[in-house]
Design a protein around this motif. Sequence first.
Motif, PDB file in Angstrom:
ATOM      1  N   VAL A 116       0.774  -1.356   0.101  1.00 51.22           N
ATOM      2  CA  VAL A 116      -0.118  -0.027   0.085  1.00 51.22           C
ATOM      3  C   VAL A 116       0.771   1.148  -0.041  1.00 51.22           C
ATOM      4  O   VAL A 116       0.569   2.171  -0.764  1.00 51.22           O
ATOM      5  CB  VAL A 116      -1.085  -0.148   1.198  1.00 51.22           C
ATOM      6  N   ILE A 117       1.855   1.294   0.765  1.00 54.95           N
ATOM      7  CA  ILE A 117       2.944   2.347   0.794  1.00 54.95           C
ATOM      8  C   ILE A 117       3.602   2.662  -0.707  1.00 54.95           C
ATOM      9  O   ILE A 117       3.695   3.841  -0.882  1.00 54.95           O
ATOM     10  CB  ILE A 117       3.797   2.269   1.845  1.00 54.95           C
ATOM     11  N   ILE A 118       4.086   1.628  -1.177  1.00 52.32           N
ATOM     12  CA  ILE A 118       4.447   1.753  -2.390  1.00 52.32           C
ATOM     13  C   ILE A 118       3.754   2.191  -3.460  1.00 52.32           C
ATOM     14  O   ILE A 118       3.967   3.329  -4.221  1.00 52.32           O
ATOM     15  CB  ILE A 118       5.072   0.403  -2.832  1.00 52.32           C
ATOM     16  N   ALA A 119       2.658   1.797  -3.539  1.00 54.89           N
ATOM     17  CA  ALA A 119       1.491   2.098  -4.582  1.00 54.89           C
ATOM     18  C   ALA A 119       1.187   3.496  -4.265  1.00 54.89           C
ATOM     19  O   ALA A 119       0.931   4.249  -5.298  1.00 54.89           O
ATOM     20  CB  ALA A 119       0.351   1.083  -4.613  1.00 54.89           C
ATOM     21  N   SER A 120       1.106   3.739  -2.990  1.00 55.82           N
ATOM     22  CA  SER A 120       0.439   5.210  -2.711  1.00 55.82           C
ATOM     23  C   SER A 120       1.805   6.116  -3.098  1.00 55.82           C
ATOM     24  O   SER A 120       1.416   7.310  -3.608  1.00 55.82           O
ATOM     25  CB  SER A 120       0.432   5.515  -1.211  1.00 55.82           C
ATOM     26  N   ILE A 121       2.928   5.926  -3.031  1.00 56.43           N
ATOM     27  CA  ILE A 121       3.942   6.697  -3.407  1.00 56.43           C
ATOM     28  C   ILE A 121       3.986   6.956  -4.852  1.00 56.43           C
ATOM     29  O   ILE A 121       4.094   7.919  -5.234  1.00 56.43           O
ATOM     30  CB  ILE A 121       5.331   6.203  -2.822  1.00 56.43           C
ATOM     31  N   VAL A 122       3.814   5.836  -5.656  1.00 52.07           N
ATOM     32  CA  VAL A 122       3.867   6.066  -6.978  1.00 52.07           C
ATOM     33  C   VAL A 122       2.677   6.669  -7.424  1.00 52.07           C
ATOM     34  O   VAL A 122       2.724   7.490  -8.290  1.00 52.07           O
ATOM     35  CB  VAL A 122       3.977   4.380  -7.560  1.00 52.07           C
ATOM     36  N   LEU A 123       1.393   6.441  -6.902  1.00 50.40           N
ATOM     37  CA  LEU A 123       0.368   7.360  -7.245  1.00 50.40           C
ATOM     38  C   LEU A 123       0.581   8.741  -7.031  1.00 50.40           C
ATOM     39  O   LEU A 123       0.196   9.635  -7.844  1.00 50.40           O
ATOM     40  CB  LEU A 123      -0.825   6.705  -6.539  1.00 50.40           C
ATOM     41  N   GLY A 124       1.222   8.843  -6.015  1.00 51.65           N
ATOM     42  CA  GLY A 124       1.375  10.446  -5.769  1.00 51.65           C
ATOM     43  C   GLY A 124       2.354  11.231  -6.585  1.00 51.65           C
ATOM     44  O   GLY A 124       2.062  12.064  -7.240  1.00 51.65           O
ATOM     45  N   LEU A 125       3.460  10.363  -7.186  1.00 49.38           N
ATOM     46  CA  LEU A 125       4.300  10.876  -7.992  1.00 49.38           C
ATOM     47  C   LEU A 125       3.584  10.905  -9.456  1.00 49.38           C
ATOM     48  O   LEU A 125       4.025  11.918 -10.229  1.00 49.38           O
ATOM     49  CB  LEU A 125       5.607   9.808  -8.296  1.00 49.38           C
ATOM     50  N   ILE A 126       2.660   9.873  -9.820  1.00 48.22           N
ATOM     51  CA  ILE A 126       2.053  10.420 -11.244  1.00 48.22           C
ATOM     52  C   ILE A 126       1.057  11.261 -11.207  1.00 48.22           C
ATOM     53  O   ILE A 126       0.939  12.046 -12.075  1.00 48.22           O
ATOM     54  CB  ILE A 126       1.415   9.072 -11.349  1.00 48.22           C
ATOM     55  N   VAL A 127       0.592  11.705  -9.880  1.00 46.89           N
ATOM     56  CA  VAL A 127      -0.304  12.736  -9.749  1.00 46.89           C
ATOM     57  C   VAL A 127       0.307  14.075 -10.031  1.00 46.89           C
ATOM     58  O   VAL A 127      -0.034  15.284 -10.391  1.00 46.89           O
ATOM     59  CB  VAL A 127      -1.231  12.751  -8.523  1.00 46.89           C
ATOM     60  N   LEU A 128       1.462  13.930  -9.294  1.00 47.20           N
ATOM     61  CA  LEU A 128       2.523  15.515  -9.328  1.00 47.20           C
ATOM     62  C   LEU A 128       3.077  15.609 -10.707  1.00 47.20           C
ATOM     63  O   LEU A 128       3.224  16.891 -10.989  1.00 47.20           O
ATOM     64  CB  LEU A 128       3.790  15.203  -8.311  1.00 47.20           C
ATOM     65  N   VAL A 129       3.099  14.628 -11.508  1.00 43.77           N
ATOM     66  CA  VAL A 129       3.719  14.925 -12.630  1.00 43.77           C
ATOM     67  C   VAL A 129       2.684  15.599 -13.629  1.00 43.77           C
ATOM     68  O   VAL A 129       3.102  16.093 -14.664  1.00 43.77           O
ATOM     69  CB  VAL A 129       4.385  13.563 -13.450  1.00 43.77           C
ATOM     70  N   GLN A 130       1.556  15.344 -13.488  1.00 42.76           N
ATOM     71  CA  GLN A 130       0.517  15.972 -14.379  1.00 42.76           C
ATOM     72  C   GLN A 130       0.006  17.259 -13.987  1.00 42.76           C
ATOM     73  O   GLN A 130       0.432  17.714 -12.927  1.00 42.76           O
ATOM     74  CB  GLN A 130      -0.993  14.990 -14.058  1.00 42.76           C
ATOM     75  N   ASN A 131       0.002  18.087 -15.096  1.00 44.67           N
ATOM     76  CA  ASN A 131      -0.246  19.336 -14.782  1.00 44.67           C
ATOM     77  C   ASN A 131      -1.872  19.699 -14.812  1.00 44.67           C
ATOM     78  O   ASN A 131      -2.614  19.191 -15.465  1.00 44.67           O
ATOM     79  CB  ASN A 131       0.243  20.214 -16.066  1.00 44.67           C
ATOM     80  N   PRO A 132      -2.348  20.403 -13.677  1.00 48.16           N
ATOM     81  CA  PRO A 132      -3.850  20.329 -13.499  1.00 48.16           C
ATOM     82  C   PRO A 132      -4.413  21.179 -14.811  1.00 48.16           C
ATOM     83  O   PRO A 132      -5.641  21.281 -15.000  1.00 48.16           O
ATOM     84  CB  PRO A 132      -4.154  21.354 -12.169  1.00 48.16           C
ATOM     85  N   LYS A 133      -3.637  22.151 -15.409  1.00 50.80           N
ATOM     86  CA  LYS A 133      -4.407  22.704 -16.529  1.00 50.80           C
ATOM     87  C   LYS A 133      -4.325  22.188 -17.918  1.00 50.80           C
ATOM     88  O   LYS A 133      -4.645  22.845 -18.815  1.00 50.80           O
ATOM     89  CB  LYS A 133      -3.374  24.070 -16.961  1.00 50.80           C
ATOM     90  N   GLY A 134      -3.836  20.840 -17.877  1.00 57.94           N
ATOM     91  CA  GLY A 134      -3.890  20.093 -19.222  1.00 57.94           C
ATOM     92  C   GLY A 134      -2.577  19.827 -19.873  1.00 57.94           C
ATOM     93  O   GLY A 134      -2.502  19.016 -20.764  1.00 57.94           O
ATOM     94  N   GLY A 135      -1.691  20.597 -19.500  1.00 60.58           N
ATOM     95  CA  GLY A 135      -0.322  20.528 -19.928  1.00 60.58           C
ATOM     96  C   GLY A 135       0.349  19.081 -19.770  1.00 60.58           C
ATOM     97  O   GLY A 135       0.947  18.661 -20.631  1.00 60.58           O
ATOM     98  N   GLY A 136       0.328  19.264 -18.515  1.00 58.76           N
ATOM     99  CA  GLY A 136       0.950  17.592 -18.034  1.00 58.76           C
ATOM    100  C   GLY A 136       2.275  17.576 -18.424  1.00 58.76           C
ATOM    101  O   GLY A 136       3.287  18.333 -18.624  1.00 58.76           O
ATOM    102  N   LEU A 137       2.976  16.325 -18.516  1.00 61.94           N
ATOM    103  CA  LEU A 137       4.230  16.020 -18.620  1.00 61.94           C
ATOM    104  C   LEU A 137       4.813  16.530 -19.846  1.00 61.94           C
ATOM    105  O   LEU A 137       5.826  16.961 -20.153  1.00 61.94           O
ATOM    106  CB  LEU A 137       4.401  14.436 -18.430  1.00 61.94           C
TER     107      LEU A 137
END
Length: 112
Positions: free
Chosen positions: A9-30
Motif C-alpha cells: 500500500v505504501i509503495i503504490a501510494s508513493i507511485v500514485l502520488g508521483l504520477i499525480v504530481l507529474v500531471q499538470n492541472p491545466k492540461g499541459g501535463g508531462l
Amino acid sequence: MLVLFGILVIIASIVLGLIVLVQNPKGGGLSGSFGGVGTQLMGVKQTTDVLEKGTWIFAGVVGLLCILSPKFIPTGDAESKNADLIKNAPASNPVKSQNTGTLPGAAQPTTP
C-alpha cells in the motif's frame, strides 16, 4: 502477511502520488514541460492518456489492497484457545508449608 500488504500500500501510494504530481492541472501535463519533445516521441494526447490510466490503475490497487488487508488481520481465536487450555488444565497441588511455627518477634495468634 499484514506487513506485506502495508508495504505494498505504501509503495503504490508513493507511485500514485508521483504520477499525480507529474500531471499538470491545466492540461499541459508531462508533455508541456519538455517543450515539444513529448510531441515528437509519443504525442501530447498519448502522454496524458498514459498518466491518466496509471492514476486509475494505482488508485484501484491502493483501494483493493486496503479492502483485502483486513481479511489477514489475526483474530482473537488463538487467544481464546490459549485461555481455554489454561482453564481446563489440571490444577496442581499447592505445596503446604511444613513449618507451623511463627517468625521470631511476630505477634502470636490468640484463641478465643
